[in-house]
Design an enzyme around this catalytic site. Sequence first.
Site, PDB file in Angstrom:
ATOM      1  N   ALA A 196       4.383   2.756  -1.419  1.00  0.00           N
ATOM      2  CA  ALA A 196       5.078   2.948  -2.820  1.00  0.00           C
ATOM      3  C   ALA A 196       3.826   3.311  -3.902  1.00  0.00           C
ATOM      4  CB  ALA A 196       5.746   2.051  -3.411  1.00  0.00           C
TER       5      ALA A 196
ATOM      6  N   ASN B  60       2.767  -5.557  -2.772  1.00  0.00           N
ATOM      7  CA  ASN B  60       2.306  -4.662  -1.584  1.00  0.00           C
ATOM      8  C   ASN B  60       1.326  -3.453  -2.021  1.00  0.00           C
ATOM      9  OD1 ASN B  60       3.847  -5.798   0.841  1.00  0.00           O
ATOM     10  ND2 ASN B  60       5.591  -5.521  -0.407  1.00  0.00           N
TER      11      ASN B  60
ATOM     12  N   HIS C 270       4.223   1.114 -11.651  1.00  0.00           N
ATOM     13  CA  HIS C 270       3.181   0.776 -11.334  1.00  0.00           C
ATOM     14  C   HIS C 270       2.115   1.610 -12.237  1.00  0.00           C
ATOM     15  CE1 HIS C 270       4.914  -1.458  -8.063  1.00  0.00           C
ATOM     16  NE2 HIS C 270       5.455  -0.531  -7.843  1.00  0.00           N
TER      17      HIS C 270
END
Length: 267
Positions: free
Chosen positions: A120, A188, A218
């Site tokens: 991701a 992660n 993010h």
Amino acid sequence: MRIGIAGIGAIGSSVAHALDRGEVFGWKLVAFSARSPERAAAFDATLNRSVPCVSFEELATKCDAVLECLPPHMFDAVALPVLSAGKTLLAMSASQLLGREDLVDLARRTGGRIVIPSGAMLGLDALKAVAVGEIYAVKIHTRKPPRSLATAPYVIRKGLNLENLAEAVCVLKGTVSEVAKEFPANVNVAAALSLAGLGPDRTQMEIWADPDLEFNTHTVDVESDSSNFSMSIQNRPSEENPATGRITSQSVIAFLRQTYAALRIGT
Ligand SMILES: NC(=O)C1=CN([C@@H]2O[C@H](COP(=O)(O)OP(=O)(O)OC[C@H]3O[C@@H](n4cnc5c(N)ncnc54)[C@H](O)[C@@H]3O)[C@@H](O)[C@H]2O)C=CC1
Ligand SMILES: O=C([O-])CC(=O)C(=O)O
């Protein structure tokens, strides 16, 4: 190449279906692992070509590469047999590789390999390039809808109530190493970022709960002697697991497709 899939949740089932449809040239799905025989049978029925459900040890012996996409606490159960057999581990639970030089040493000894697909996260190509020179600072801010953080160990231990927030709050900040212990299922991408760049003890992180957010977001700022860059990604949730962005399984498919590609783009 023979691939096995450990865990057929959001990431595993999506990659398995792409392999089953013949969308990944050069790779054949030969086995998978599921948490129960019932789940395995139900999943196998969704495939055009039936594939056996086997133990993690059998995945390691039958396959050239094994895609780990399990709950984080199951990581070693598949990582150890795969690396001991000198095979390739495609690790999605990237947070579980923080501080695990022992697994890298094991891979070195056996000829195995550990690959963390971009998942991701974006921009790992640029970060690896600037890491050839000197990186001064890397910061990542992860913002998530409060429900994605509600079951994290930190939130439970501190008794934080993230329901009915009126505005976004910073739940925790520190280094990636510090935050990872408290939010293993939410770091992660930060783990991958830190391993590609400054390392988990020098990469700074903030986790925010944001009630106005639909997508995991993010934002990363990097300063180095070659380039400074800022980047941001908003991940649409997958249908199977809202905490996992749809892009994650697509990143694995893209990674596998480049194995035999005549034209390869990016680092
Ligand atoms: N690197 C990245 O960018 C990202 C990584 N992740 C991580 O990847 C991992 C997998 O994510 P998802 O597919 O969304 O999780 P998921 O929860 O949808 O799937 C996990 C699967 O493992 C199965 N499972 C549990 N115990 C098992 C056992 N003993 N044997 C076989 N299967 C078992 C579960 O039944 C479930 O089907 C998680 O650790 C997650 O945090 C998630 C999103 C992005
Ligand atoms: O953004 C996503 O889909 C997943 C995520 O935050 C992570 O695993 O670190």
